[in-house]
Scaffold this motif. Structure first.
Motif, PDB file in Angstrom:
ATOM      1  N   ILE A   1       0.795  -1.157  -0.049  1.00  0.00           N
ATOM      2  CA  ILE A   1       0.031  -0.081   0.059  1.00  0.00           C
ATOM      3  C   ILE A   1       0.862   1.179   0.008  1.00  0.00           C
ATOM      4  CG2 ILE A   1      -1.723   1.418   1.263  1.00  0.00           C
ATOM      5  CD1 ILE A   1      -2.757  -1.156   2.313  1.00  0.00           C
ATOM      6  N   ASP A   2       0.626   2.167  -0.924  1.00  0.00           N
ATOM      7  CA  ASP A   2       1.199   3.349  -1.118  1.00  0.00           C
ATOM      8  C   ASP A   2       0.757   4.555  -0.285  1.00  0.00           C
ATOM      9  OD1 ASP A   2       3.337   2.422  -2.867  1.00  0.00           O
ATOM     10  OD2 ASP A   2       1.670   2.248  -4.303  1.00  0.00           O
ATOM     11  N   CYS A   3      -0.684   4.449   0.032  1.00  0.00           N
ATOM     12  CA  CYS A   3      -1.189   5.605   0.404  1.00  0.00           C
ATOM     13  C   CYS A   3      -2.557   5.122   1.310  1.00  0.00           C
ATOM     14  CB  CYS A   3      -1.370   6.620  -0.336  1.00  0.00           C
ATOM     15  SG  CYS A   3      -2.434   8.070   0.150  1.00  0.00           S
ATOM     16  N   VAL A   4      -2.888   5.518   2.663  1.00  0.00           N
ATOM     17  CA  VAL A   4      -4.168   5.316   3.166  1.00  0.00           C
ATOM     18  C   VAL A   4      -4.894   6.301   3.427  1.00  0.00           C
ATOM     19  CG1 VAL A   4      -4.883   3.962   5.216  1.00  0.00           C
ATOM     20  CG2 VAL A   4      -2.704   3.358   4.214  1.00  0.00           C
ATOM     21  N   VAL A   5      -6.154   6.378   2.965  1.00  0.00           N
ATOM     22  CA  VAL A   5      -6.871   7.684   3.364  1.00  0.00           C
ATOM     23  C   VAL A   5      -8.454   7.315   4.043  1.00  0.00           C
ATOM     24  CG1 VAL A   5      -5.931   8.597   1.014  1.00  0.00           C
ATOM     25  CG2 VAL A   5      -8.100   7.359   0.866  1.00  0.00           C
ATOM     26  N   PRO A   6      -8.707   8.171   4.881  1.00  0.00           N
ATOM     27  CA  PRO A   6     -10.128   8.112   5.274  1.00  0.00           C
ATOM     28  C   PRO A   6     -11.187   8.703   4.230  1.00  0.00           C
ATOM     29  CG  PRO A   6      -9.288  10.009   6.363  1.00  0.00           C
ATOM     30  CD  PRO A   6      -8.207   9.422   5.262  1.00  0.00           C
ATOM     31  N   PHE A   7     -12.441   7.823   4.491  1.00  0.00           N
ATOM     32  CA  PHE A   7     -13.494   8.484   3.380  1.00  0.00           C
ATOM     33  C   PHE A   7     -14.820   8.269   4.170  1.00  0.00           C
ATOM     34  CE2 PHE A   7     -14.005   3.935   3.422  1.00  0.00           C
ATOM     35  CZ  PHE A   7     -15.313   3.608   2.887  1.00  0.00           C
ATOM     36  N   LEU A   8     -15.596   9.100   3.406  1.00  0.00           N
ATOM     37  CA  LEU A   8     -17.227   9.082   4.242  1.00  0.00           C
ATOM     38  C   LEU A   8     -18.015   8.425   3.029  1.00  0.00           C
ATOM     39  CD1 LEU A   8     -17.642  12.615   5.528  1.00  0.00           C
ATOM     40  CD2 LEU A   8     -17.145  10.556   6.780  1.00  0.00           C
ATOM     41  N   ARG A   9     -19.021   7.737   3.299  1.00  0.00           N
ATOM     42  CA  ARG A   9     -20.096   7.230   2.531  1.00  0.00           C
ATOM     43  C   ARG A   9     -21.080   8.209   2.222  1.00  0.00           C
ATOM     44  NH1 ARG A   9     -19.024   1.741   2.767  1.00  0.00           N
ATOM     45  NH2 ARG A   9     -17.845   0.791   4.329  1.00  0.00           N
ATOM     46  N   VAL A  10     -21.604   8.054   0.821  1.00  0.00           N
ATOM     47  CA  VAL A  10     -22.513   9.058   0.457  1.00  0.00           C
ATOM     48  C   VAL A  10     -24.024   8.347   0.877  1.00  0.00           C
ATOM     49  CG1 VAL A  10     -23.714  10.265  -1.482  1.00  0.00           C
ATOM     50  CG2 VAL A  10     -21.159   9.926  -1.206  1.00  0.00           C
TER      51      VAL A  10
ATOM     52  N   ASP B   1     -27.079  10.158   0.446  1.00  0.00           N
ATOM     53  CA  ASP B   1     -28.008  10.819  -0.596  1.00  0.00           C
ATOM     54  C   ASP B   1     -28.026  10.336  -1.915  1.00  0.00           C
ATOM     55  OD1 ASP B   1     -29.313  12.425   1.625  1.00  0.00           O
ATOM     56  OD2 ASP B   1     -27.603  13.943   1.380  1.00  0.00           O
ATOM     57  N   THR B   2     -28.890  10.386  -2.711  1.00  0.00           N
ATOM     58  CA  THR B   2     -29.001  10.185  -4.046  1.00  0.00           C
ATOM     59  C   THR B   2     -28.058  11.195  -4.703  1.00  0.00           C
ATOM     60  OG1 THR B   2     -31.326   9.462  -4.209  1.00  0.00           O
ATOM     61  CG2 THR B   2     -30.523  10.101  -6.182  1.00  0.00           C
ATOM     62  N   THR B   3     -27.330  10.931  -5.639  1.00  0.00           N
ATOM     63  CA  THR B   3     -26.413  11.511  -6.280  1.00  0.00           C
ATOM     64  C   THR B   3     -26.548  11.713  -7.756  1.00  0.00           C
ATOM     65  OG1 THR B   3     -24.687   9.796  -6.700  1.00  0.00           O
ATOM     66  CG2 THR B   3     -24.613  11.016  -4.794  1.00  0.00           C
ATOM     67  N   PHE B   4     -26.352  13.094  -8.457  1.00  0.00           N
ATOM     68  CA  PHE B   4     -26.606  13.361  -9.787  1.00  0.00           C
ATOM     69  C   PHE B   4     -25.419  13.899 -10.398  1.00  0.00           C
ATOM     70  CE2 PHE B   4     -28.447  15.552 -13.246  1.00  0.00           C
ATOM     71  CZ  PHE B   4     -29.210  14.665 -13.852  1.00  0.00           C
ATOM     72  N   TYR B   5     -24.995  13.460 -11.567  1.00  0.00           N
ATOM     73  CA  TYR B   5     -23.748  14.281 -11.994  1.00  0.00           C
ATOM     74  C   TYR B   5     -23.923  13.986 -13.557  1.00  0.00           C
ATOM     75  CZ  TYR B   5     -18.688  14.780 -13.366  1.00  0.00           C
ATOM     76  OH  TYR B   5     -17.657  15.420 -13.954  1.00  0.00           O
ATOM     77  N   GLN B   6     -23.891  15.244 -14.187  1.00  0.00           N
ATOM     78  CA  GLN B   6     -23.787  15.703 -15.623  1.00  0.00           C
ATOM     79  C   GLN B   6     -24.819  14.698 -16.320  1.00  0.00           C
ATOM     80  OE1 GLN B   6     -19.608  15.206 -16.756  1.00  0.00           O
ATOM     81  NE2 GLN B   6     -18.935  17.179 -16.147  1.00  0.00           N
ATOM     82  N   GLY B   7     -26.026  14.885 -15.901  1.00  0.00           N
ATOM     83  CA  GLY B   7     -27.092  14.153 -16.718  1.00  0.00           C
ATOM     84  C   GLY B   7     -27.265  12.782 -16.231  1.00  0.00           C
ATOM     85  N   ASP B   8     -26.630  12.336 -15.283  1.00  0.00           N
ATOM     86  CA  ASP B   8     -26.727  10.866 -14.902  1.00  0.00           C
ATOM     87  C   ASP B   8     -26.795  10.598 -13.380  1.00  0.00           C
ATOM     88  OD1 ASP B   8     -26.916   9.411 -17.574  1.00  0.00           O
ATOM     89  OD2 ASP B   8     -24.747   9.608 -17.626  1.00  0.00           O
TER      90      ASP B   8
ATOM     91  N   LEU C   1     -25.839   8.356 -10.195  1.00  0.00           N
ATOM     92  CA  LEU C   1     -24.829   7.624  -9.963  1.00  0.00           C
ATOM     93  C   LEU C   1     -24.951   6.798  -8.721  1.00  0.00           C
ATOM     94  CD1 LEU C   1     -21.853  10.350  -9.904  1.00  0.00           C
ATOM     95  CD2 LEU C   1     -22.782   9.033 -11.665  1.00  0.00           C
ATOM     96  N   LYS C   2     -24.238   5.483  -8.690  1.00  0.00           N
ATOM     97  CA  LYS C   2     -24.498   4.570  -7.677  1.00  0.00           C
ATOM     98  C   LYS C   2     -23.746   5.288  -6.478  1.00  0.00           C
ATOM     99  CE  LYS C   2     -24.237   0.199  -8.175  1.00  0.00           C
ATOM    100  NZ  LYS C   2     -23.571  -1.212  -8.479  1.00  0.00           N
ATOM    101  N   ARG C   3     -24.438   5.540  -5.344  1.00  0.00           N
ATOM    102  CA  ARG C   3     -23.893   6.293  -4.504  1.00  0.00           C
ATOM    103  C   ARG C   3     -22.900   5.270  -3.377  1.00  0.00           C
ATOM    104  NH1 ARG C   3     -29.733   7.025  -1.256  1.00  0.00           N
ATOM    105  NH2 ARG C   3     -30.312   4.798  -1.074  1.00  0.00           N
ATOM    106  N   GLU C   4     -23.307   3.740  -3.579  1.00  0.00           N
ATOM    107  CA  GLU C   4     -22.601   2.924  -2.989  1.00  0.00           C
ATOM    108  C   GLU C   4     -21.041   2.749  -3.317  1.00  0.00           C
ATOM    109  OE1 GLU C   4     -25.242   2.367  -4.665  1.00  0.00           O
ATOM    110  OE2 GLU C   4     -26.595   1.875  -3.080  1.00  0.00           O
ATOM    111  N   ASP C   5     -21.008   3.458  -4.938  1.00  0.00           N
ATOM    112  CA  ASP C   5     -19.549   3.350  -5.290  1.00  0.00           C
ATOM    113  C   ASP C   5     -18.795   4.624  -4.977  1.00  0.00           C
ATOM    114  OD1 ASP C   5     -19.977   1.142  -6.494  1.00  0.00           O
ATOM    115  OD2 ASP C   5     -20.594   1.889  -8.327  1.00  0.00           O
TER     116      ASP C   5
END
Length: 300
Positions: free
Chosen positions: A136-145, A147-154, A156-160
């Motif tokens: 592993i070269d880098c470890v980062v913290p993240f937050l899950r989403v 809410d429903t997400t919308f990007y440039q006309g589509d 998105l799967k919030r799970e991703d």
């Protein structure tokens, strides 16, 4: 992993452009009790005995941060860690490059002072990831989403979707290689290492670590930050000028009839200049000569 093989870089060289749209103070200079946010955030993350600490500063803030920063900061583990201020660049990536030049450890933990509330358990999780997989070269913290997400006309799967936070733990050699091209700019370490083809691991972050970005964010953070200090801070100021014939005499902002005034690059008002130095001294803000240098014709 031995945390003494890890250097800590705290990013504090930004201009707080978005925050300053709502408030006139740069966010890294918000006072928490007696200390500015950049120093509070640094103390907050010192759960372990890092090898060294570097805090980036903008050219305008550099002298003031140097005057306020202790040479050693005590970690929660009661180790005294060397601390230095590093002058940053025009972007976060440039500031990081400058700080990395000072690092002599195999790992570096990079965080932002605006993300002041780093949770202790987070560093344990990051350490576990590195211990379990040395590739592993880098470890980062993240937050899950949530809410429903919308990007440039589509939609998105919030799970991703992952919202990436700091601090981020990286191998110094890989991070330096990822930032080698000075024409490229990145928003964080993980995106630079990912662009290089490095391996990034993710651990669960927390909304409690959200950044202070806009002035409105203070409503979320203010209850968790210490209140302003109730202490009285005292500063002292003194100013001395020679006399000069046929120059206006100004004292305390009042023009006084006189055949001579104060010889100075500016109006030479010793009363107001001494008062300014006293105020700046009380806030740890240097002196009037640093803010309005006599080498700048704008103040002639």
């Amino acid at each position: 992993m031995d945390w003494e093989k890890v250097s800590l870089i705290m990013m504090a060289a930004g201009d707080s452009t978005r925050f300053c749209k709502d408030l006139s103070c740069k966010k890294q200079w918000l006072r928490i009790d007696e200390e500015p946010l950049w120093l509070v955030a640094t103390r907050k993350i010192l759960h372990y005995a890092f090898h060294q600490v570097f805090i980036t500063a903008s050219p305008a803030d550099y002298a003031y941060m140097c005057s306020m920063c202790p040479k050693h900061i005590e970690a929660k583990s009661r180790f005294s860690i060397p601390c230095n201020i590093v002058q940053g660049g025009n972007t976060r990536t440039q500031s990081l490059r400058n700080a990395l030049q000072c690092v002599d450890t195999p790992f570096v933990l990079v965080s932002d002072v605006a993300r002041w509330n780093t949770l202790e358990g987070l560093l344990d999780m990051m350490e576990n990831e590195i211990n379990q997989d040395s590739t592993i070269d880098c470890v980062v913290p993240f937050l899950r989403v949530a809410d429903t997400t919308f990007y440039q006309g589509d939609y998105l799967k919030r799970e991703d979707i992952k919202l990436i936070q700091t601090p981020q733990l990286s191998k110094v050699s890989i991070l330096r290689e990822a930032l080698k091209d000075e024409n490229k700019d990145f928003s964080d370490e993980s995106s630079a290492i990912h662009a290089l083809g490095g391996k990034v691991a993710f651990v669960e972050g927390s909304p409690l670590m959200n950044k202070i970005t806009f002035g409105s964010d203070l409503s979320f953070h203010i209850a968790k930050l210490a209140p302003p200090s109730s202490k009285t801070f005292v500063g002292q100021g003194i100013d001395v000028h020679m006399f000069e014939d046929s120059k206006p005499m100004w004292l305390g902002g009042i023009k006084i009839e006189s055949p001579f005034g104060f010889k100075a690059h500016s109006d030479g008002d010793v009363v107001l200049h001494a008062l300014c130095d006293a105020i700046l001294g009380a806030i740890g803000g240097g002196d009037i000569g640093q803010w309005f240098p006599d080498t700048d014709m704008a103040y002639k």
